[in-house]
Design a protein around this motif. Structure first.
Motif, PDB file in Angstrom:
ATOM      1  N   LEU A  96      13.351  -4.467 -11.734  1.00 45.96           N
ATOM      2  CA  LEU A  96      12.346  -5.516 -11.514  1.00 45.96           C
ATOM      3  C   LEU A  96      10.913  -5.072 -11.156  1.00 45.96           C
ATOM      4  CD1 LEU A  96      14.556  -8.106  -9.499  1.00 45.96           C
ATOM      5  CD2 LEU A  96      13.661  -8.391 -11.973  1.00 45.96           C
ATOM      6  N   LEU A  97      11.023  -3.871 -10.435  1.00 46.18           N
ATOM      7  CA  LEU A  97       9.818  -3.149  -9.875  1.00 46.18           C
ATOM      8  C   LEU A  97       9.054  -2.586 -11.247  1.00 46.18           C
ATOM      9  CD1 LEU A  97      10.707  -2.139  -6.419  1.00 46.18           C
ATOM     10  CD2 LEU A  97       9.161  -4.038  -6.887  1.00 46.18           C
ATOM     11  N   MET A  98       9.964  -2.110 -12.050  1.00 44.83           N
ATOM     12  CA  MET A  98       9.428  -1.574 -13.296  1.00 44.83           C
ATOM     13  C   MET A  98       8.365  -2.459 -14.002  1.00 44.83           C
ATOM     14  SD  MET A  98      10.127   1.548 -13.865  1.00 44.83           S
ATOM     15  CE  MET A  98      11.300   2.670 -13.335  1.00 44.83           C
ATOM     16  N   LEU A  99       8.536  -3.724 -13.629  1.00 49.18           N
ATOM     17  CA  LEU A  99       7.359  -4.882 -14.250  1.00 49.18           C
ATOM     18  C   LEU A  99       6.208  -4.924 -13.426  1.00 49.18           C
ATOM     19  CD1 LEU A  99       9.974  -7.543 -15.039  1.00 49.18           C
ATOM     20  CD2 LEU A  99       8.916  -5.864 -16.654  1.00 49.18           C
ATOM     21  N   VAL A 100       6.163  -4.187 -12.285  1.00 51.71           N
ATOM     22  CA  VAL A 100       4.978  -4.110 -11.460  1.00 51.71           C
ATOM     23  C   VAL A 100       3.620  -3.753 -12.341  1.00 51.71           C
ATOM     24  CG1 VAL A 100       3.827  -3.216  -9.620  1.00 51.71           C
ATOM     25  CG2 VAL A 100       5.987  -3.969  -9.290  1.00 51.71           C
ATOM     26  N   PRO A 101       3.597  -2.659 -13.163  1.00 53.85           N
ATOM     27  CA  PRO A 101       2.330  -2.357 -13.808  1.00 53.85           C
ATOM     28  C   PRO A 101       1.748  -3.435 -14.851  1.00 53.85           C
ATOM     29  CG  PRO A 101       3.881  -0.610 -13.938  1.00 53.85           C
ATOM     30  CD  PRO A 101       4.748  -1.652 -13.323  1.00 53.85           C
ATOM     31  N   ARG A 107     -14.292 -11.991 -10.765  1.00 48.73           N
ATOM     32  CA  ARG A 107     -14.854 -11.070 -10.363  1.00 48.73           C
ATOM     33  C   ARG A 107     -14.895 -11.046  -8.906  1.00 48.73           C
ATOM     34  NH1 ARG A 107     -17.843  -8.893 -14.219  1.00 48.73           N
ATOM     35  NH2 ARG A 107     -18.172  -9.930 -16.155  1.00 48.73           N
ATOM     36  N   SER A 108     -13.702 -11.103  -8.121  1.00 50.64           N
ATOM     37  CA  SER A 108     -13.548 -11.184  -6.635  1.00 50.64           C
ATOM     38  C   SER A 108     -12.716  -9.789  -6.315  1.00 50.64           C
ATOM     39  CB  SER A 108     -12.426 -12.370  -6.540  1.00 50.64           C
ATOM     40  OG  SER A 108     -12.089 -12.211  -5.054  1.00 50.64           O
ATOM     41  N   GLU A 109     -13.644  -9.259  -5.581  1.00 52.63           N
ATOM     42  CA  GLU A 109     -13.147  -7.848  -5.012  1.00 52.63           C
ATOM     43  C   GLU A 109     -12.185  -8.106  -4.110  1.00 52.63           C
ATOM     44  OE1 GLU A 109     -16.444  -5.685  -3.288  1.00 52.63           O
ATOM     45  OE2 GLU A 109     -17.577  -5.425  -5.200  1.00 52.63           O
ATOM     46  N   GLU A 110     -12.012  -9.115  -3.190  1.00 53.46           N
ATOM     47  CA  GLU A 110     -11.020  -9.412  -2.457  1.00 53.46           C
ATOM     48  C   GLU A 110      -9.553  -9.551  -3.123  1.00 53.46           C
ATOM     49  OE1 GLU A 110     -13.710 -11.084  -2.521  1.00 53.46           O
ATOM     50  OE2 GLU A 110     -14.758 -10.559  -0.385  1.00 53.46           O
ATOM     51  N   THR A 111      -9.704 -10.264  -4.306  1.00 51.06           N
ATOM     52  CA  THR A 111      -8.262 -10.535  -5.086  1.00 51.06           C
ATOM     53  C   THR A 111      -7.905  -9.098  -5.589  1.00 51.06           C
ATOM     54  OG1 THR A 111      -9.011 -12.730  -5.689  1.00 51.06           O
ATOM     55  CG2 THR A 111      -7.109 -11.629  -6.930  1.00 51.06           C
ATOM     56  N   LEU A 112      -8.884  -8.195  -5.825  1.00 48.30           N
ATOM     57  CA  LEU A 112      -8.736  -6.948  -6.371  1.00 48.30           C
ATOM     58  C   LEU A 112      -8.030  -6.013  -5.447  1.00 48.30           C
ATOM     59  CD1 LEU A 112      -8.877  -4.637  -8.631  1.00 48.30           C
ATOM     60  CD2 LEU A 112     -11.112  -4.102  -7.872  1.00 48.30           C
ATOM     61  N   TYR A 113      -8.638  -6.093  -4.049  1.00 51.36           N
ATOM     62  CA  TYR A 113      -7.916  -5.267  -2.992  1.00 51.36           C
ATOM     63  C   TYR A 113      -6.775  -5.667  -2.676  1.00 51.36           C
ATOM     64  CZ  TYR A 113     -12.922  -3.450  -2.595  1.00 51.36           C
ATOM     65  OH  TYR A 113     -13.975  -3.013  -2.533  1.00 51.36           O
ATOM     66  N   MET A 114      -6.480  -7.010  -2.682  1.00 48.76           N
ATOM     67  CA  MET A 114      -5.302  -7.571  -2.360  1.00 48.76           C
ATOM     68  C   MET A 114      -4.284  -7.161  -3.268  1.00 48.76           C
ATOM     69  SD  MET A 114      -3.963 -11.370  -1.706  1.00 48.76           S
ATOM     70  CE  MET A 114      -4.050 -11.703  -3.543  1.00 48.76           C
ATOM     71  N   LEU A 115      -4.519  -7.303  -4.721  1.00 48.58           N
ATOM     72  CA  LEU A 115      -3.502  -6.937  -5.634  1.00 48.58           C
ATOM     73  C   LEU A 115      -3.218  -5.426  -5.763  1.00 48.58           C
ATOM     74  CD1 LEU A 115      -4.670  -9.122  -8.648  1.00 48.58           C
ATOM     75  CD2 LEU A 115      -2.610  -9.503  -7.195  1.00 48.58           C
ATOM     76  N   THR A 116      -4.240  -4.797  -5.346  1.00 49.10           N
ATOM     77  CA  THR A 116      -4.045  -3.385  -5.477  1.00 49.10           C
ATOM     78  C   THR A 116      -3.221  -2.752  -4.195  1.00 49.10           C
ATOM     79  OG1 THR A 116      -5.948  -3.101  -6.349  1.00 49.10           O
ATOM     80  CG2 THR A 116      -5.247  -1.169  -5.468  1.00 49.10           C
ATOM     81  N   GLY A 117      -3.491  -3.371  -3.035  1.00 49.68           N
ATOM     82  CA  GLY A 117      -2.580  -3.085  -1.962  1.00 49.68           C
ATOM     83  C   GLY A 117      -1.165  -3.609  -1.914  1.00 49.68           C
ATOM     84  N   LEU A 118      -0.800  -4.581  -2.723  1.00 50.67           N
ATOM     85  CA  LEU A 118       0.454  -5.019  -2.810  1.00 50.67           C
ATOM     86  C   LEU A 118       1.215  -4.269  -4.194  1.00 50.67           C
ATOM     87  CD1 LEU A 118       2.527  -7.288  -2.406  1.00 50.67           C
ATOM     88  CD2 LEU A 118       1.695  -8.657  -4.364  1.00 50.67           C
ATOM     89  N   VAL A 119       0.403  -3.633  -4.953  1.00 57.34           N
ATOM     90  CA  VAL A 119       0.964  -2.863  -6.000  1.00 57.34           C
ATOM     91  C   VAL A 119       1.275  -1.599  -5.449  1.00 57.34           C
ATOM     92  CG1 VAL A 119       0.551  -1.601  -7.967  1.00 57.34           C
ATOM     93  CG2 VAL A 119       0.112  -4.119  -7.945  1.00 57.34           C
ATOM     94  N   ILE A 120       0.437  -1.080  -4.820  1.00 54.79           N
ATOM     95  CA  ILE A 120       0.623   0.532  -3.948  1.00 54.79           C
ATOM     96  C   ILE A 120       2.243   0.237  -2.992  1.00 54.79           C
ATOM     97  CG2 ILE A 120       0.142   2.246  -2.256  1.00 54.79           C
ATOM     98  CD1 ILE A 120      -2.960   1.630  -3.087  1.00 54.79           C
TER      99      ILE A 120
END
Length: 597
Positions: free
Chosen positions: A39-44, A59-72
């Motif tokens: 299931l986690l292989m679908l993360v990328p 073009r929301s930086e907040e959304t980008l940061y949140m998604l990136t942190g969650l992905v990490i």
């Protein structure tokens, strides 16, 4: 080993499966973790879709940061799950080894008893090979393979053309896997057979290194080994080359299909059937769907080798099942009874003993004599329960010798074979049979065998390391230490097979002293010898010839009969035919069974 017959494959397969079944919970846990890993292989893919669908459009930086942190965080979780799954498989392999290694070890010794010279440690290597495969990446493909339909279903969700193309690609890779199996299976089996033959040949000849060097046979032996080894290399090279071809074809094909999936995505984007993000996502999911198949192809050689090793273990455990556990019997007294014993030696066709019946009472010192190949050593082995009987019974204190637990019985038995084998360790450890060394008992056995003074003259006395097979000692020294080992612990039954073959006068005096000691403590002694001077310590003698018991009775009676026969043979033919000149009274033949003490 590889050519062993499998009359009852089901029994051995069940034994191995039972060992694996005991680790079923661990397998379920590995599969459970594989669920979350896949299931986690679908993360990328999801991350990329969210970037295209949310971040790029808003073009929301907040959304980008949140998604990136969650992905990490999810990737860290994925790494931890992968490590846990790997540790689970390692524990499964170790548990299987723990459950089977002792059984395989015991079966190898049974193999060595039944087929002398054919046993090797290859079965333990097979067990190691299976464990290594179970703890390697190859097994991950089997855990991940059930997810292929789920990934394909996801591609159908993206677009039906994605799904159909993924099915086509999967079918192609399955065909490559099948071809790889059939093209390498026979070659790998052939390579394994040649390797086993070459290793067995080397092991056998290493035991005879002195003879080979002394008689200038090394080059000839090496050439014979070279032929076997090169046959193995050719078979292995052919198998590896074939596996390499199909492995590379699988890898390139998978990469090609992933690129073609991008091309298909581009075509669909042009026609506005999918978004640009879906174009890349389709390629990523496609790669994940085909990864288990590609891994199977790349690790097929290891899987095939492990499968072959599994079959060989099946054969070994089937031919030598676990010994039946009998109720523990009281300590033996040393009374032996042989009832119509018929024995065919391992790898032999003709019986070496034919209908042997004799009774040996407690405390008897029985000399076994006869010409070479008369069956004397065969008799020693059947008395000890080392060789199976084709017919008849050997009873110790009334119980069939096969009903005694060999380990429990061993402390009551002493044995000195013709080929004296000492083991890598100290002199005291060898005499004590590698039990906990009791100095008093060790010294007592050495003194009774007349070898105490000789041991004291060794570099470190009783603590002298004697090397593998006792290579640092002379033949006479090994034999004398072997006699001390045989009488260690005051056994009730002692079998000595040619115990004076390497002894000088001092050593033979020590042997007679040891037998007299055994006589004092009422031990039963079976003494096989070609030297008549040692027969003075016996009270009974058995004469074997061509596997038959020709004479058995009191020593004086048997020796007198033998002297009479020898005297008759030495007389001129005219005197043999003249009854008037035969003044020696004819002695009746000693009884063949249950002689009196």
């Amino acid at each position: 080993m590889a050519n062993m017959q499998l009359p009852n494959q089901k029994r051995a397969t069940g034994e191995l499966r039972k060992a694996l079944f005991k680790a079923k919970i661990a397998f379920f846990m590995a599969g459970f973790f594989s669920l979350f890993i896949n299931l986690l292989m679908l993360v990328p893919t999801l991350y990329m879709l969210q970037l295209y669908g949310r971040v790029v459009t808003s073009r929301s930086e907040e959304t980008l940061y949140m998604l990136t942190g969650l992905v990490i965080v999810l990737f860290i979780t994925l790494a931890l799950l992968e490590m846990v799954r790997s540790r689970i498989l390692v524990r499964i392999g170790n548990k299987m080894d723990k459950l089977l290694s002792q059984r395989v070890f015991d079966a190898l010794f049974k193999l060595a008893e039944k087929y002398p010279g054919k046993a090797s440690s290859s079965a333990l290597s097979d067990l190691t090979q299976i464990r290594q495969f179970m703890t390697g990446n190859g097994l991950f493909a089997f855990f991940d393979a059930p997810w292929i339909p789920i990934y394909i279903a996801l591609l159908f969700y993206f677009h039906e053309d994605y799904g159909y193309f993924a099915i086509f690609a999967a079918i192609v890779l399955v065909i490559i896997t099948i071809i790889n199996n059939y093209s390498t299976k026979g070659k790998l089996n052939e390579a394994n057979r040649h390797n086993s033959s070459a290793m067995m040949f080397v092991n056998t000849n290493l035991r005879n290194a002195e003879v080979i060097h002394a008689m200038g046979m090394k080059d000839n032996i090496r050439n014979m080994w070279k032929d076997k080894h090169y046959s193995f290399l050719r078979a292995q090279s052919n198998a590896s080359a074939s596996a390499g071809v199909w492995s590379n074809i699988s890898k390139i094909t998978r990469m090609m299909f992933q690129s073609m999936m991008l091309g298909l995505g581009g075509y669909l984007v042009i026609h506005n059937e999918v978004g640009s993000g879906m174009m890349i996502a389709g390629s990523i999911v496609m790669g994940r769907a085909l990864a288990p198949l590609d891994l199977m192809v790349n690790t097929w050689k290891q899987f095939s080798s492990a499968r072959t090793a599994y079959k060989r273990l099946n054969a070994l455990l089937n031919d030598f099942p676990k010994e039946k556990e009998y109720m523990e019997l009281p300590p033996p007294k040393g009374e032996l009874l042989l009832e119509q014993v018929v024995v065919v030696p391992p790898n032999g066709k003709a019986p070496s003993l034919r209908g042997i019946s004799m009774q040996i009472n407690k405390g008897d010192i029985v000399g076994i004599i006869g010409p070479s190949a008369a069956g004397k050593s065969s008799l020693a082995r059947v008395i000890l329960g080392l060789w199976p009987l084709q017919n008849g019974k050997v009873r110790l204190d009334g119980a069939d010798i096969s009903q005694w637990d060999k380990v429990a019985l061993g402390k009551y038995i002493g044995y000195l074979p013709q080929d004296i084998e000492l083991f890598d360790g100290t002199v005291s450890q060898n005499i004590a049979r590698f039990n906990k060394v009791d100095p008093k008992s060790v010294v007592k056995a050495a003194q009774m065998a007349g070898v105490h003074d000789m041991i004291l003259r060794l570099p470190d006395g009783y603590d002298t390391k004697i090397g593998v097979g006792g290579s640092t000692l002379s033949g006479g020294q090994r034999q004398r230490i072997g006699i001390a080992r045989a009488i260690y612990g005051d056994p009730v039954l002692v079998v000595l097979d040619e115990p004076n073959s390497n002894l000088d006068e001092i050593g033979e005096a020590g042997l007679i002293q040891a037998i007299n000691y055994l006589k004092q403590i009422k031990s039963t002694v079976i003494l096989i010898t070609h030297r008549p001077n040692i027969l003075q310590v016996t009270n009974k003698i058995a004469v074997l010839k061509n596997g038959l018991l020709e004479m058995y009775g009191a020593s004086s009676a048997v020796l007198a009969k033998l002297r009479e026969n020898a005297s008759l043979k030495s007389q001129p033919k005219s005197q043999k035919n003249n009854p008037v000149q035969t003044k020696r009274p004819i002695m009746s033949k000693p009884t063949l069974s249950k002689p009196s003490s």
